[in-house]
Every structure is written in C-alpha cells, then in structure tokens.
Enzyme design. Structure first.
Site, PDB file in Angstrom:
ATOM      1  N   GLY A  17       0.822  -1.208   0.000  1.00  0.00           N
ATOM      2  CA  GLY A  17       0.000   0.000   0.000  1.00  0.00           C
ATOM      3  C   GLY A  17       0.857   1.259   0.000  1.00  0.00           C
ATOM      4  O   GLY A  17       2.084   1.198  -0.084  1.00  0.00           O
ATOM      5  N   PHE A  18       0.182   2.372   0.119  1.00  0.00           N
ATOM      6  CA  PHE A  18       0.865   3.677   0.066  1.00  0.00           C
ATOM      7  C   PHE A  18       1.863   3.826   1.216  1.00  0.00           C
ATOM      8  O   PHE A  18       3.083   3.865   0.994  1.00  0.00           O
ATOM      9  CB  PHE A  18      -0.218   4.774   0.070  1.00  0.00           C
ATOM     10  CG  PHE A  18       0.257   6.145   0.399  1.00  0.00           C
ATOM     11  CD1 PHE A  18       1.311   6.718  -0.291  1.00  0.00           C
ATOM     12  CD2 PHE A  18      -0.374   6.882   1.398  1.00  0.00           C
ATOM     13  CE1 PHE A  18       1.751   8.000   0.014  1.00  0.00           C
ATOM     14  CE2 PHE A  18       0.047   8.162   1.705  1.00  0.00           C
ATOM     15  CZ  PHE A  18       1.116   8.721   1.023  1.00  0.00           C
ATOM     16  N   ASP A  38       0.918  -8.620   2.402  1.00  0.00           N
ATOM     17  CA  ASP A  38      -0.231  -7.885   1.841  1.00  0.00           C
ATOM     18  C   ASP A  38      -1.150  -8.894   1.177  1.00  0.00           C
ATOM     19  O   ASP A  38      -0.684  -9.883   0.607  1.00  0.00           O
ATOM     20  CB  ASP A  38       0.264  -6.853   0.809  1.00  0.00           C
ATOM     21  CG  ASP A  38      -0.694  -5.688   0.662  1.00  0.00           C
ATOM     22  OD1 ASP A  38      -1.847  -5.915   0.251  1.00  0.00           O
ATOM     23  OD2 ASP A  38      -0.292  -4.548   0.959  1.00  0.00           O
ATOM     24  N   ASN A  39      -2.464  -8.639   1.224  1.00  0.00           N
ATOM     25  CA  ASN A  39      -3.380  -9.509   0.475  1.00  0.00           C
ATOM     26  C   ASN A  39      -3.711  -8.910  -0.890  1.00  0.00           C
ATOM     27  O   ASN A  39      -4.483  -9.492  -1.654  1.00  0.00           O
ATOM     28  CB  ASN A  39      -4.669  -9.786   1.270  1.00  0.00           C
ATOM     29  CG  ASN A  39      -5.486  -8.538   1.516  1.00  0.00           C
ATOM     30  OD1 ASN A  39      -5.119  -7.457   1.080  1.00  0.00           O
ATOM     31  ND2 ASN A  39      -6.592  -8.689   2.209  1.00  0.00           N
ATOM     32  N   SER A  82      -4.857  -2.003   5.899  1.00  0.00           N
ATOM     33  CA  SER A  82      -6.259  -1.549   6.026  1.00  0.00           C
ATOM     34  C   SER A  82      -6.599  -0.660   4.847  1.00  0.00           C
ATOM     35  O   SER A  82      -5.749   0.118   4.402  1.00  0.00           O
ATOM     36  CB  SER A  82      -6.458  -0.723   7.307  1.00  0.00           C
ATOM     37  OG  SER A  82      -7.810  -0.276   7.370  1.00  0.00           O
ATOM     38  N   ASN A 106      -4.594 -11.084  15.480  1.00  0.00           N
ATOM     39  CA  ASN A 106      -3.607 -12.067  15.004  1.00  0.00           C
ATOM     40  C   ASN A 106      -2.187 -11.522  15.127  1.00  0.00           C
ATOM     41  O   ASN A 106      -1.257 -12.241  15.512  1.00  0.00           O
ATOM     42  CB  ASN A 106      -3.882 -12.417  13.542  1.00  0.00           C
ATOM     43  CG  ASN A 106      -5.114 -13.297  13.394  1.00  0.00           C
ATOM     44  OD1 ASN A 106      -5.470 -14.023  14.320  1.00  0.00           O
ATOM     45  ND2 ASN A 106      -5.759 -13.228  12.246  1.00  0.00           N
ATOM     46  N   GLY A 109      -1.002 -11.421  18.651  1.00  0.00           N
ATOM     47  CA  GLY A 109      -0.636 -12.784  19.051  1.00  0.00           C
ATOM     48  C   GLY A 109       0.733 -13.165  18.515  1.00  0.00           C
ATOM     49  O   GLY A 109       1.550 -13.772  19.221  1.00  0.00           O
ATOM     50  N   TYR A 152     -14.593   1.935   9.695  1.00  0.00           N
ATOM     51  CA  TYR A 152     -13.160   2.243   9.833  1.00  0.00           C
ATOM     52  C   TYR A 152     -12.888   2.788  11.235  1.00  0.00           C
ATOM     53  O   TYR A 152     -11.999   2.301  11.940  1.00  0.00           O
ATOM     54  CB  TYR A 152     -12.782   3.270   8.774  1.00  0.00           C
ATOM     55  CG  TYR A 152     -11.324   3.631   8.694  1.00  0.00           C
ATOM     56  CD1 TYR A 152     -10.370   2.672   8.375  1.00  0.00           C
ATOM     57  CD2 TYR A 152     -10.897   4.948   8.889  1.00  0.00           C
ATOM     58  CE1 TYR A 152      -9.025   3.019   8.262  1.00  0.00           C
ATOM     59  CE2 TYR A 152      -9.567   5.294   8.759  1.00  0.00           C
ATOM     60  CZ  TYR A 152      -8.637   4.339   8.456  1.00  0.00           C
ATOM     61  OH  TYR A 152      -7.307   4.680   8.333  1.00  0.00           O
ATOM     62  N   ARG A 193      -9.641   9.756  -2.102  1.00  0.00           N
ATOM     63  CA  ARG A 193      -9.125  10.790  -1.217  1.00  0.00           C
ATOM     64  C   ARG A 193      -8.874  12.071  -2.004  1.00  0.00           C
ATOM     65  O   ARG A 193      -8.646  12.044  -3.211  1.00  0.00           O
ATOM     66  CB  ARG A 193      -7.851  10.319  -0.521  1.00  0.00           C
ATOM     67  CG  ARG A 193      -8.212   9.430   0.656  1.00  0.00           C
ATOM     68  CD  ARG A 193      -7.022   8.992   1.419  1.00  0.00           C
ATOM     69  NE  ARG A 193      -6.330   7.923   0.718  1.00  0.00           N
ATOM     70  CZ  ARG A 193      -5.370   7.196   1.260  1.00  0.00           C
ATOM     71  NH1 ARG A 193      -4.982   7.421   2.489  1.00  0.00           N
ATOM     72  NH2 ARG A 193      -4.791   6.250   0.577  1.00  0.00           N
TER      73      ARG A 193
HETATM   74  N1  UDP Z   1     -13.146  15.985  -0.928  1.00  0.00           N
HETATM   75  C1  UDP Z   1     -13.548  16.858  -1.918  1.00  0.00           C
HETATM   76  N2  UDP Z   1     -13.514  16.426  -3.219  1.00  0.00           N
HETATM   77  C2  UDP Z   1     -13.108  15.194  -3.593  1.00  0.00           C
HETATM   78  C3  UDP Z   1     -12.676  14.293  -2.588  1.00  0.00           C
HETATM   79  C4  UDP Z   1     -12.717  14.719  -1.259  1.00  0.00           C
HETATM   80  O1  UDP Z   1     -13.923  18.004  -1.629  1.00  0.00           O
HETATM   81  O2  UDP Z   1     -13.136  14.881  -4.807  1.00  0.00           O
HETATM   82  C5  UDP Z   1     -13.165  16.437   0.482  1.00  0.00           C
HETATM   83  C6  UDP Z   1     -13.866  15.484   1.454  1.00  0.00           C
HETATM   84  O3  UDP Z   1     -15.260  15.726   1.499  1.00  0.00           O
HETATM   85  C7  UDP Z   1     -13.173  15.844   2.762  1.00  0.00           C
HETATM   86  C8  UDP Z   1     -11.764  16.250   2.335  1.00  0.00           C
HETATM   87  O4  UDP Z   1     -11.832  16.501   0.939  1.00  0.00           O
HETATM   88  O5  UDP Z   1     -13.811  16.958   3.360  1.00  0.00           O
HETATM   89  C9  UDP Z   1     -10.722  15.186   2.586  1.00  0.00           C
HETATM   90  O6  UDP Z   1     -11.208  13.970   2.086  1.00  0.00           O
HETATM   91  P1  UDP Z   1     -10.373  12.631   2.081  1.00  0.00           P
HETATM   92  O7  UDP Z   1     -11.275  11.579   1.550  1.00  0.00           O
HETATM   93  O8  UDP Z   1      -9.082  12.845   1.425  1.00  0.00           O
HETATM   94  O9  UDP Z   1     -10.020  12.305   3.606  1.00  0.00           O
HETATM   95  P2  UDP Z   1     -10.799  12.397   4.987  1.00  0.00           P
HETATM   96  O10 UDP Z   1     -12.188  12.960   4.796  1.00  0.00           O
HETATM   97  O11 UDP Z   1     -10.823  11.018   5.506  1.00  0.00           O
HETATM   98  O12 UDP Z   1      -9.946  13.313   5.767  1.00  0.00           O
END
Ligand code: UDP
Length: 334
Positions: A17-18, A38-39, A82, A106, A109, A152, A193
C-alpha cells in the site's frame, strides 16, 4: 541512515500500500530485513517491485485476518494493512472491520509469540467529527458508530483498545500512531481521497470536485515526514498514542485553488454534495510528538504537492489506467 540494524527483522503488513511501501523502503535503507505482507486487495505490487531483487526483502501474499505464520525471528511488527479512504471502506466495509479487529488480534498474538515490538497504525478518524480543535491525544472523539465511516473508525478504536489490553495484560511492547491525512507518491488515483482525486482531475482536464461548500478543513502531511515520525515512535519508549501529522490547516476550497495553480490548468471548481459524517475540521496537536520524539514535519505543502504531482505525471498509460480503475468490490463476500 545507518546499517547497524542488520540482522533485525521487521514485518510490515499492508506492504504494497501507500504508507506500507514507503515504510518498506525506509526499513530496508536502515539495514533491516523486511518481510512485506499484503493480500493485495487495495495494495499494488508495483509499489514494492523495486525491492524484489533485494536479499533483505521477502514478500508474503497473505490476508492477516486469518492466522499469521512467519518462520524465524521477528523483532518488530508494523501493522499498516487496512483500506484507508472513505470510498474504499464503503466498497469493502466488512474487510475494513476485520483487518482492524481480527487482523490486529492475530498480529498481537504473533508479536507475543515472537517477543516482538509492535506498532499499529491508528488514525485521526478515532476523533470522528471532532468537537475539540486542534485534536490532542487526550480527546475521546465524536464518532457515529453506524455511519459510513463507522466501519473504519470503530475498527481503529477497537484496535487501540486491544493493543492497550495486550500491553497491560501481557506486558507486550506496543506503540500506537494516530495518522492524520498523509499524501505523496504511490497513492491510488481512484481511492477517493482528496489529493489523488484533485490531481487525477487535473491530469484528465476535468473539473475539480469540491464536496460541500469547501469550508471543511484538513491538514496534509507529506509521506517522508510521516515515515520519519513513525520510525521515531517505534524506536522510542512511549506507549500511549501519538498524533503524527502536519498542523498546517487549509480549507478544501482554498486547497482546490492551490491545486489549480500548481497544475497550471484552467479547470473550473464545481461543488458536489458533502458526504455523510465528513469531519468539518481536522488539525493535529503535535505537542507530544515534538516533546517525546523531537519530531515535526519539515516538508512544506507546495514542495510535497509538486513531488506528488510529478509522480502522477510520470506514470505510464498502463500504470495510470491501473491506478484509476482498480476494482476490488468482489472481495467483500464475508
Ligand atoms: N473531498 C472533496 N472532493 C473530492 C474528494 C474529497 O472536496 O473529490 C473532500 C472530502 O469531502 C473531505 C476532504 O476533501 O472533506 C478530505 O477527504 P479525504 O477523503 O481525502 O479524507 P478524509 O475525509 O478522511 O480526511
């Protein structure tokens, strides 16, 4: 960087992952033997394929929600497996709950069996939509258990509880990092994100989609700073949770304008509905990290964003396609 850790073994879950892949790089550079696990549901082998030729690196394709067996000694475990974005945990809510709960159990453990020190990746999401600002580690949070983010948030809260239970009951050597929004190369373009979303839109010449009116805030930490904070925490003696993030806070609307300037595009900013339970504001209080770890972020947002955008621009057509179209919805059977 030193190589006096030769011979010590670290197991990193979520290695493809990242964050996991950047941690693999760092621990290899520090001279450790690294087992990456990693899966590959949300991760991508491309993030670690440059390590495959190295004698100190082993990859293990395994889902940590089932019994984890690792032969030989293990000195450190970093549990970073995750899904970590609202879009991802909407697609695989049950896997998200399982990796934070069963997976953590796990690995605790395994740590007990191997007498290893274990660091678990927690999150600012344990604070939910915070009523206290900025967020200190002593704040208990404001979480909707049954909302879309609950899978989450509650998995991570359970993860912290069971980790402290192993620490107190079994004397296990544990560390808990609460990670705030972190960005950099190797994020997946379609993980939903905000940073990959905006950068993908800039690359494709699409409108930039701000959710809500964009007045909600976030504080973005560059991945190298995050990895440094995690490394220092692992090597410290501190067993309570520590916030690692960048306190430099910005509204999402101002951030969208920054992205338009950075990418030199003339995109329009458009407004889409705000997702449910989207936190209104988020900024880490990093006093503990400063005092206990001597850590603070060094990379300015402008520099970090440039590096990240350069990474996305440098992807081949095939890599771009994979990053934009990874689909794992079939993995949510149980
Ligand atoms: N967001 C946005 N446009 C997008 C994607 C996310 O305005 O295309 C907003 C989202 O509503 C949030 C913020 O950017 O308020 C950060 O979102 P992200 O999913 O990166 O992380 P998290 O909300 O978990 O901090």
């Amino acid at each position: 960087m030193s190589s006096d850790n030769k011979g010590e073994t670290v197991l990193i879950t979520g290695a493809a992952g990242f964050l996991g892949s950047h941690l693999c790089d760092r621990f290899i550079a520090e001279g450790f033997r690294v087992i990456g696990m990693d899966n590959l549901i949300t991760g991508d082998l491309k993030n670690i394929e440059h390590l495959f030729g190295l004698e100190q690196f082993t990859f293990c394709h395994h889902d940590v929600t089932t019994f984890v067996h690792v032969p030989g000694p293990v000195d450190y475990i970093l549990h970073f497996a995750s899904p970590a974005s609202p879009i991802d945990y909407l697609k695989i809510p049950i896997q998200t709950l399982k990796v934070g709960s069963l997976g953590t159990h796990n690995l605790l453990g395994l740590a007990k069996e191997k007498k290893a020190r274990i660091l678990i990746a927690s999150t600012s999401e344990v604070y939910g939509d915070p009523l206290v600002h900025p967020q200190k580690e002593t704040y208990y949070g404001n979480v909707n258990t049954i909302g879309p983010r609950g899978v989450y948030d509650e998995a991570k809260r359970f993860q912290e509880s069971i980790t402290m239970a192993y620490h107190r009951f079994h004397g296990l050597d544990t560390r808990i990092v609460r990670i705030f929004n972190t960005y950099g190369p190797r994020m997946r373009l379609n993980d939903g994100r905000v940073i990959p979303a905006f950068m993908g839109q800039a690359l494709r010449g699409e409108d930039i989609t701000v959710f809500g009116d964009g007045s909600q805030t976030r504080s973005f930490c560059y991945v190298d700073d995050q990895v440094e904070g995690i490394y220092r925490l692992l090597m410290s003696d501190y067993t309570d949770p520590v916030n690692i993030g960048n306190p430099n806070e910005i509204s999402i609307l101002d951030f969208a304008k920054e992205i338009v300037r950075l990418t030199g595009s003339d995109q329009k900013i458009v407004f889409n509905p705000l997702p449910q339970d989207d936190p209104m504001q988020r900024q880490p209080d990093i006093t503990v990290a400063r005092e206990v770890l001597g850590w603070e972020p060094k990379v300015e947002r402008a520099e970090g964003m440039e590096k990240t955008y350069a990474y996305f621009k440098g992807l081949t057509q095939e890599e771009l396609y994979r990053s934009e179209h990874k689909d794992f919805s079939a993995h949510n059977r149980h």
